[in-house]
Scaffold this active site. Structure first.
Site, PDB file in Angstrom:
ATOM      1  NE  ARG A  63      34.678  12.221  -4.704  1.00  0.00           N
ATOM      2  CZ  ARG A  63      35.556  12.380  -3.717  1.00  0.00           C
ATOM      3  NH1 ARG A  63      35.491  13.455  -2.951  1.00  0.00           N
ATOM      4  NH2 ARG A  63      36.489  11.493  -3.473  1.00  0.00           N
ATOM      5  CB  CYS A  86      37.779  11.396  -7.613  1.00  0.00           C
ATOM      6  SG  CYS A  86      36.604  10.162  -8.184  1.00  0.00           S
TER       7      CYS A  86
END
Lengths: 306, 397
Positions: free
Chosen positions: A261, A256
């Protein structure tokens, strides 16, 4: 002998499936019900990894200890995960033994808790689970919170050496981009993936190129999550990723912007679907700054330093 | 309200107006979203703002008025009230700290507490703030509650503060790189433990109180009735102070330390940013503990609803008590309010808060920055007070 064992395991399985309707603890996820019933379980240690300051202190799941992502789970000087020595002493201080079941949860949809699960995995810790739905679901169900910090008796856990097989480095990602023998999953928003923006809204731009790694498919992390913050059912997850060509037939790398994330998606693919997955924690803030690596920039955004 | 109408015909209208403000206050509380982006309760923040506004107004908790009482008449009652607030808040904060951070080991700080870097910039900001409150007549929190008393100079002072904030943002990068970045952040419990921190600070407050109580207190008339004492008469400052110490503790526990400049600063920063006045990056500002002045992304913020609650409650309280006395300020008074406001805004920006956010919330948290602010702010107030005396009658009006 064999028969009795078969009988016993059938009974256990039947009892287990009965219990599962009320409270379930899979290999890698626990439900809020299960956790509430196990708050007093000495073999369970709850760990909160929230990124917003003051969240843990103003009310956490009773008995939980607090890990601070910016200092406890990473090396604060060099860009790296926490060292084995520091992480081991943190776990021992939190009363974690070799046979403890660790349940992680946190704010922002468990992103940083999932990072925690990834670090645990790198150091070979067994019995680490995420609270499905995280802090959001626990709060939404009006379950108890406490402001007391409990001092736990020091634990005796011993960590293994870091398993580099769970972590992708820049060279691995560049090789994947060139050879296509590894599937790349970019879990950022479509606008970051296409290169319309370099960083999501409200976040400082830390890369000087826009776009994504060639060959990466875009499956935003939220695709794996139901309305209440829990992971979608395994079969549904399998379908969602298979539609994008991520079916476990090739090894996978998730990335990411800074790697938190993508830990969430790493968890879904690795733990829930059982695929061979590495997380690329350097992510776009490393790749988008690396010199001479191939980039796909669909939107054509040119970085001008503004 | 019923009793208010029997007091005099004028208080009847005032009571009705007060009820309208109270109604507006509670309507807002009920309509607010449950929480902000960090999960802190907005209704609780507004209720605390209301309690704070009520206490400021009822007990005339105005840092400059209190200081001037002492400078002019050696009337120390107000200053003792501030000490009462600090003592109660210190105990409350330390009780919360003990639960949240059982061992105040070096390098660890409690979340959100206003423990700021200590440098000459903090001293300069506090000094400017002190002069500004003397020149404009009140500090920022007092200008806010005096809106409810119909003070027409206060909006000018608050506008001046917003301008001062922008000046602060423009000087920030230079000051940050010259002094603030390397300045130590001193939290007394890190050095002395919780017991030591409490003992030393309560000891200092006790000595100050003993010194101040050498001055005789003026005789006060007894109120006609308990109701009269509570609704119509000002409360003794120490009563307000003790209650403010409690409100401060509850606020820290539930939503965050007391402060009144974060929203004002955020609005000023957002406006100046949109006008293209500010540098693209204010170095380190958003990482420091204090009254955070972030660029606004959402309309409703924790501090915004706190300040709205404060103002609405002070209107209700002042109207009911008959303290709502609007008066048109003269030109000189307007200029004083504006200029004093600019000084306060600059000071509160570079010091990361004002008499509430740094002095009260800092000292209660055991922050050296709170004590430094208090010292230089009172010095500034004294200098400003002397200036006003020296500059003669034309400045007084």
């Amino acid at each position: 002998m064999k028969l009795s064992r078969l009988l016993r395991s059938t009974l256990v399985a039947a009892a287990g499936s009965l219990l599962a309707t009320a409270a379930s603890a899979s290999d890698f996820l626990v439900s809020t019900d299960w956790l509430e019933q196990n708050l007093k379980n000495e073999k369970v240690r709850i760990v909160e990894v929230s990124v917003n300051p003051g969240v843990y202190e103003r009310g956490h799941i009773p008995g939980a200890v607090n890990f601070v992502w910016h200092t406890d789970l990473v090396d604060p000087v060099r860009r790296d995960i926490a060292t084995k020595e520091n992480f081991e002493s943190l776990l021992r201080k939190s009363g974690i033994n070799d046979d403890t079941t660790v349940v992680l949860y946190g704010d922002t949809n468990n992103w940083f808790a999932a990072w925690g699960a990834w670090v645990y995995d790198i150091y070979g810790v067994q019995n680490v689970k995420l609270l499905d739905g995280g802090r959001k679901k626990w709060e939404a169900e009006n379950r108890p919170l406490s402001t007391q910090v409990v001092a736990h008796k020091p634990g005796n856990i011993t960590l293994k050496d870091a398993n580099t097989g769970l972590r992708a480095r820049l060279a691995d990602v560049v090789a994947a981009a060139e050879k296509k023998d590894v599937a790349l999953v970019d879990i950022r928003s479509p606008d970051e993936y296409s290169g319309k923006v370099i960083a999501p809204a409200g976040v400082q731009e830390l890369a000087i190129r826009a776009g994504h790694v060639p060959g990466a498919v875009n499956v935003p992390w939220g695709t794996a999550v139901a309305e209440d913050g829990t992971f979608k059912p395994v079969e549904e997850l399998r379908k969602i990723y298979a539609e994008k060509g991520i079916d476990g037939s090739r090894p996978i790398i998730t990335y990411c912007r800074i790697g938190e994330r993508s830990s969430h998606t790493w968890f879904a693919l690795k733990k829930l679907l059982g695929y061979d997955v590495r997380n690329y924690d350097g992510s776009w803030t490393e790749y988008g700054n690396a010199v001479g690596v191939p980039v796909v920039n669909l939107a054509g955004t040119v970085w001008t330093g503004k | 309200m019923n009793i208010a109408t029997t007091a005099s015909p004028r208080t009847g209208w005032n009571g009705l107006a007060a009820a309208a403000f109270a109604f507006a206050f509670f309507t807002c509380v009920l309509l607010l979203p449950e929480s902000d982006a960090l999960g802190r309760s907005l209704p609780v923040s507004m209720l605390l703002g209301g309690a704070f506004g009520l206490l400021l107004q009822r007990s005339r908790f105005c840092f400059f008025c209190i200081s001037r009482d002492f400078f002019d008449n050696r009337d120390a009652r107000g200053l003792v009230g501030i000490i009462a607030a600090l003592a109660v808040g210190l105990i409350g904060y330390h009780a919360v700290f003990g639960a949240w951070l059982p061992v105040p080991a070096a390098g660890r700080l409690p979340p959100d507490a206003h423990i700021g870097p200590v440098s000459w910039v903090l001293a300069a900001g506090a000094f400017a703030f002190g002069i500004g409150m003397a020149v404009s007549g009140s500090c920022i929190s007092a200008h806010l509650y005096r809106l409810g008393e119909g003070s027409l100079a206060s909006p000018i002072a608050l506008a001046g503060s917003a301008i001062g904030f922008v000046v602060g943002f423009l000087t920030w990068n230079e000051l940050y790189l010259r002094a603030i970045q390397e300045a130590p952040t001193i939290w007394l419990p890190n050095l002395l433990g919780y017991g030591g921190s409490l003992a030393v600070q309560l000891g200092v407050l006790a000595l100050l109180a003993l010194f101040l109580m050498r001055y005789p207190w003026p005789r006060e008339e007894t109120a006609a009735s308990p109701l009269h004492a509570i609704v119509f008469r000002r409360w003794p400052t120490y009563v307000g102070g003790i209650l403010i110490g409690i409100v401060a503790t509850v606020a820290y526990f539930r939503v965050g330390p007391l402060g009144v400049t974060a929203e004002l600063g955020s609005l000023a920063r957002t406006a100046a940013n949109n006008a293209g006045l500010l540098p693209a990056r204010l170095e380190g500002l958003d990482t420091l503990a204090g009254c955070a002045t972030v660029v606004k992304e959402t309309v409703l913020s924790r501090n915004g609803v706190f300040v709205i609650g404060l103002v609405l409650a002070s209107f209700a309280s002042a109207l009911l008590a008959g303290d709502f006395k609007p008066r048109v300020p003269g030109v000189v008074e307007c200029l004083r309010a504006l200029f004093g406001g600019v000084l306060m805004g600059w000071g509160a920006m570079v010091a990361l808060g004002c008499t509430v956010g740094v002095l009260l919330s800092g000292i209660m948290a055991g922050a050296a920055s709170g004590w430094v602010f208090a010292l230089f702010c009172i010095l500034g107030a004294w200098v400003g007070w002397r200036l006003r005396q020296r500059c003669g009658k034309w400045l007084q009006k």
